[in-house]
Design a protein around this motif. Structure first.
Motif, PDB file in Angstrom:
ATOM      1  N   ARG A 131       0.769  -1.272   0.123  1.00 17.00           N
ATOM      2  CA  ARG A 131      -0.013  -0.003   0.027  1.00 17.00           C
ATOM      3  C   ARG A 131       0.876   1.255   0.075  1.00 17.00           C
ATOM      4  N   ILE A 132       0.581   2.248  -0.877  1.00 15.55           N
ATOM      5  CA  ILE A 132       1.483   3.299  -1.130  1.00 15.55           C
ATOM      6  C   ILE A 132       0.637   4.494  -0.565  1.00 15.55           C
ATOM      7  N   VAL A 133       0.868   5.092   0.270  1.00 16.84           N
ATOM      8  CA  VAL A 133       0.340   6.421   1.238  1.00 16.84           C
ATOM      9  C   VAL A 133       1.065   7.478   0.840  1.00 16.84           C
ATOM     10  N   GLY A 134       0.568   8.708   0.142  1.00 18.03           N
ATOM     11  CA  GLY A 134       1.422   9.803  -0.006  1.00 18.03           C
ATOM     12  C   GLY A 134       0.737  10.660   1.212  1.00 18.03           C
ATOM     13  N   HIS A 135       1.741  11.543   1.744  1.00 14.83           N
ATOM     14  CA  HIS A 135       1.556  12.591   2.810  1.00 14.83           C
ATOM     15  C   HIS A 135       2.137  13.940   2.418  1.00 14.83           C
ATOM     16  N   THR A 136       1.619  14.683   2.889  1.00 12.52           N
ATOM     17  CA  THR A 136       2.062  16.205   2.615  1.00 12.52           C
ATOM     18  C   THR A 136       2.028  17.065   4.036  1.00 12.52           C
ATOM     19  N   ASP A 137       2.927  18.417   3.747  1.00 11.33           N
ATOM     20  CA  ASP A 137       2.973  19.063   4.756  1.00 11.33           C
ATOM     21  C   ASP A 137       1.508  19.808   4.809  1.00 11.33           C
ATOM     22  N   ALA A 138       1.294  20.983   5.625  1.00 15.48           N
ATOM     23  CA  ALA A 138       0.079  21.900   5.962  1.00 15.48           C
ATOM     24  C   ALA A 138      -0.107  23.229   5.378  1.00 15.48           C
ATOM     25  N   THR A 139       0.720  23.263   4.343  1.00 17.00           N
ATOM     26  CA  THR A 139       0.953  24.613   3.693  1.00 17.00           C
ATOM     27  C   THR A 139      -0.058  25.082   2.733  1.00 17.00           C
ATOM     28  N   ALA A 140      -0.984  24.128   2.339  1.00 15.79           N
ATOM     29  CA  ALA A 140      -2.238  24.498   1.664  1.00 15.79           C
ATOM     30  C   ALA A 140      -3.545  23.961   1.995  1.00 15.79           C
ATOM     31  N   ASP A 141      -4.459  24.080   1.428  1.00 15.62           N
ATOM     32  CA  ASP A 141      -5.887  23.599   1.785  1.00 15.62           C
ATOM     33  C   ASP A 141      -5.835  22.075   2.021  1.00 15.62           C
ATOM     34  N   PRO A 142      -6.380  21.783   3.251  1.00 20.44           N
ATOM     35  CA  PRO A 142      -6.216  20.243   3.523  1.00 20.44           C
ATOM     36  C   PRO A 142      -6.856  19.435   2.639  1.00 20.44           C
ATOM     37  N   GLN A 143      -8.096  19.910   1.676  1.00 20.06           N
ATOM     38  CA  GLN A 143      -8.714  19.093   0.696  1.00 20.06           C
ATOM     39  C   GLN A 143      -7.878  19.089  -0.421  1.00 20.06           C
ATOM     40  N   HIS A 144      -7.211  20.094  -0.693  1.00 20.30           N
ATOM     41  CA  HIS A 144      -6.232  19.892  -1.707  1.00 20.30           C
ATOM     42  C   HIS A 144      -5.145  19.007  -1.333  1.00 20.30           C
ATOM     43  N   ASN A 145      -4.718  19.091  -0.287  1.00 20.84           N
ATOM     44  CA  ASN A 145      -3.465  18.039  -0.051  1.00 20.84           C
ATOM     45  C   ASN A 145      -3.854  16.766  -0.099  1.00 20.84           C
ATOM     46  N   GLN A 146      -5.068  16.538   0.518  1.00 21.77           N
ATOM     47  CA  GLN A 146      -5.721  15.221   0.395  1.00 21.77           C
ATOM     48  C   GLN A 146      -5.755  14.616  -1.065  1.00 21.77           C
ATOM     49  N   ALA A 147      -6.086  15.374  -1.937  1.00 22.65           N
ATOM     50  CA  ALA A 147      -6.119  14.826  -3.515  1.00 22.65           C
ATOM     51  C   ALA A 147      -4.700  14.910  -4.084  1.00 22.65           C
ATOM     52  N   LEU A 148      -3.909  15.806  -3.679  1.00 19.02           N
ATOM     53  CA  LEU A 148      -2.511  15.786  -4.093  1.00 19.02           C
ATOM     54  C   LEU A 148      -1.764  14.457  -3.546  1.00 19.02           C
ATOM     55  N   SER A 149      -1.932  14.239  -2.431  1.00 19.61           N
ATOM     56  CA  SER A 149      -1.165  12.982  -1.878  1.00 19.61           C
ATOM     57  C   SER A 149      -1.602  11.741  -2.579  1.00 19.61           C
ATOM     58  N   LEU A 150      -2.906  11.786  -2.928  1.00 18.18           N
ATOM     59  CA  LEU A 150      -3.398  10.490  -3.649  1.00 18.18           C
ATOM     60  C   LEU A 150      -3.035  10.437  -4.916  1.00 18.18           C
ATOM     61  N   ASP A 151      -3.153  11.709  -5.734  1.00 16.18           N
ATOM     62  CA  ASP A 151      -2.210  11.660  -6.826  1.00 16.18           C
ATOM     63  C   ASP A 151      -0.984  11.277  -7.136  1.00 16.18           C
ATOM     64  N   ARG A 152      -0.223  11.579  -6.100  1.00 18.30           N
ATOM     65  CA  ARG A 152       1.156  11.150  -5.979  1.00 18.30           C
ATOM     66  C   ARG A 152       1.372   9.815  -5.680  1.00 18.30           C
ATOM     67  N   ALA A 153       0.691   9.378  -4.773  1.00 16.91           N
ATOM     68  CA  ALA A 153       0.661   7.639  -4.720  1.00 16.91           C
ATOM     69  C   ALA A 153       0.128   6.951  -6.011  1.00 16.91           C
ATOM     70  N   ASN A 154      -0.805   7.450  -6.625  1.00 19.13           N
ATOM     71  CA  ASN A 154      -1.333   6.701  -7.959  1.00 19.13           C
ATOM     72  C   ASN A 154       0.073   7.032  -8.746  1.00 19.13           C
ATOM     73  N   ALA A 155       0.619   8.092  -9.009  1.00 23.02           N
ATOM     74  CA  ALA A 155       1.633   8.264  -9.828  1.00 23.02           C
ATOM     75  C   ALA A 155       2.966   7.119  -9.596  1.00 23.02           C
ATOM     76  N   ILE A 156       3.083   6.831  -8.265  1.00 21.94           N
ATOM     77  CA  ILE A 156       4.219   5.850  -8.088  1.00 21.94           C
ATOM     78  C   ILE A 156       3.609   4.356  -8.503  1.00 21.94           C
ATOM     79  N   LYS A 157       2.261   4.161  -7.971  1.00 23.78           N
ATOM     80  CA  LYS A 157       1.615   2.930  -8.368  1.00 23.78           C
ATOM     81  C   LYS A 157       1.911   2.729  -9.967  1.00 23.78           C
ATOM     82  N   ALA A 158       1.543   3.551 -10.845  1.00 24.83           N
ATOM     83  CA  ALA A 158       1.757   3.611 -12.109  1.00 24.83           C
ATOM     84  C   ALA A 158       2.901   3.233 -12.529  1.00 24.83           C
ATOM     85  N   GLY A 159       4.028   3.764 -11.916  1.00 24.90           N
ATOM     86  CA  GLY A 159       5.532   3.811 -12.398  1.00 24.90           C
ATOM     87  C   GLY A 159       5.878   2.117 -11.935  1.00 24.90           C
ATOM     88  N   LEU A 160       5.290   1.507 -10.840  1.00 21.97           N
ATOM     89  CA  LEU A 160       5.641   0.304 -10.588  1.00 21.97           C
ATOM     90  C   LEU A 160       4.874  -0.680 -11.480  1.00 21.97           C
TER      91      LEU A 160
END
Length: 416
Positions: A110-139
């Motif tokens: 399971r690949i879980v993306g994490h961010t800092d708290a410098t942006a909107d929480p909902q945006h950070n949630q979506a961004l961290s998932l997009d990054r995890a999905n990008a890593i999955k696609a690479g694998l």
């Protein structure tokens, strides 16, 4: 969750988790409301910086951590600001992860993306998932079976360090790798229990429950209670619970809900016409008064219990109150769930345990079920409120404190 749960010898302060973080566990935590534990939820102080941790990376250390601890925090994946594309200089890390998975073909990751708290929480949630999905696609591009991979985005919700310094924010921008088990047999057994429960029109059982709190000096205290539940599908139920600090009965006849505080000899009534499923949702979301064992009382318990589960294990057999059971364990981000299911043609739940993963020291809520009966053997009831003690009728808000699971010297605290 940036919430502290505090307890001292004179007063307990409980903090309700904010509603935005409840979606993943709202069904499975129904029996405990939101007071699953009382303890300090702390952010650890890290002695190393993100750069130092990235430089210490070795494929051997990642493999060892996944093999022994089943998790690894990966640094060195420095995504561009607000971007999810895997950077070119991180491709070798994906090579290492893919090679590790090929060497251990039984592993799921399971690949879980994490961010800092410098942006909107909902945006950070979506961004961290997009990054995890990008890593999955690479694998997947590197030959890893997609069925062995799962992704999630935690956003800023689970920091490892404070977000008030650049160093702390860098530590929070990480990718968490979690080795998990996906047991088809555990899911099959839980589904069989759910189908059995759905097929029962009349059910009655007794239960013993324990709600744990944890003191600041790490002492666990279990608030114990016992109760009974009788229901006739689709729209009638009676539930009673008595403990050292609570003695309450809930009745529903398909139209009117009655809540009786026996120790206070006061009651309230609400018009909530509909099914038991509708009542469960109304009590949980509108009135914050979940029924005991609510996850098992509604139709399709499987969907409620399995929501957001990423790890499932069949742990063999156990014995509860003399009954041999299948022992299953499931994991979510917020809670661990254990279920013991009776062997045989009546796979009813003998016991289930919820353990918090977000509160220090993992306080838990447990229910053991006794005297399970269905059909003609279930306890008979007319589900009507008789008011045999001439109890005084009051508003629901005035009855809340008189039917609390906690003793009177416990005070509800605010968010921190």
């Amino acid at each position: 969750m940036n919430i502290r749960h505090l307890l001292d010898p004179e007063q307990v302060r409980l903090a309700r988790r904010r509603k935005g973080g409840l979606t993943a566990a709202r069904h499975v935590l129904a029996a405990v409301t939101l007071t699953v534990g009382v303890a300090a939820l702390s952010v650890p102080a890290w002695a190393q910086t993100e750069d130092e941790l990235a430089k210490q990376y070795k494929i051997e250390s990642m493999k060892q951590a996944l093999e022994t601890k089943e998790r690894y925090d990966l640094y060195g994946l420095r995504f561009a600001s607000d971007q999810s594309a895997v950077p070119a200089d991180a491709q070798s890390l994906l090579d290492d992860i893919a090679a590790t998975l090929k060497n251990f073909p039984e592993w799921h990751l399971r690949i879980v993306g994490h961010t800092d708290a410098t942006a909107d929480p909902q945006h950070n949630q979506a961004l961290s998932l997009d990054r995890a999905n990008a890593i999955k696609a690479g694998l997947v591009e590197r030959g890893v079976d997609e069925q062995r991979l799962a992704t999630a985005g935690a956003g800023e919700s689970r920091p490892l360090a404070g977000n008030d310094t650049p160093e702390g924010r860098a530590l929070n921008r990480r990718v968490e790798l979690i080795r998990f088990t996906d047991s088809a047999e555990a899911k099959r057994l839980l589904k069989a229990m759910s189908d059995y429960l759905d097929a029962q029109k009349a059910i009655s059982f007794d239960y013993d429950a324990a709600l744990e709190v944890v003191t600041n000096d790490k002492q666990k205290l279990a608030l114990s209670s016992s109760g009974m539940v009788t229901l006739n599908r689709p729209d009638k139920i009676r539930a009673a619970r008595a403990g050292g600090f609570v003695d309450v009965e809930t009745l529903f006849d398909g139209k009117t809900l009655t809540v009786l505080g026996k120790n206070a000899n006061k009651y309230t009534q609400l018009e909530v016409p509909g099914t038991i499923d509708h009542l469960i949702d109304e009590l949980r979301t509108k009135y914050d008064r979940p029924l005991p064992a609510a996850d098992l009382l509604g139709t399709n318990a499987y969907a409620a219990l399995m929501e957001d589960v990423y790890d499932s294990k069949d742990l063999g057999s156990g014995v509860i109150n003399g009954t041999e059971c299948d022992f299953l364990a499931f994991r979510k981000d917020e809670v661990d769930l254990q279920v013991w299911i009776a062997h045989g043609d009546s796979p009813y739940p003998c016991k289930y345990v919820l353990t918090s993963r977000l509160v220090t020291d993992g306080p838990q809520y447990s229910v053991e079920i006794r005297n399970w009966s269905t059909g003609d053997k279930a306890m008979k009831d007319d589900f009507a409120f008789q008011n045999a003690t001439n109890a005084e009728k009051i508003d629901l808000k005035d009855l809340q404190d008189k039917t609390s699971e906690l003793p009177s010297n416990f005070a509800m605290g605010g968010k921190q």
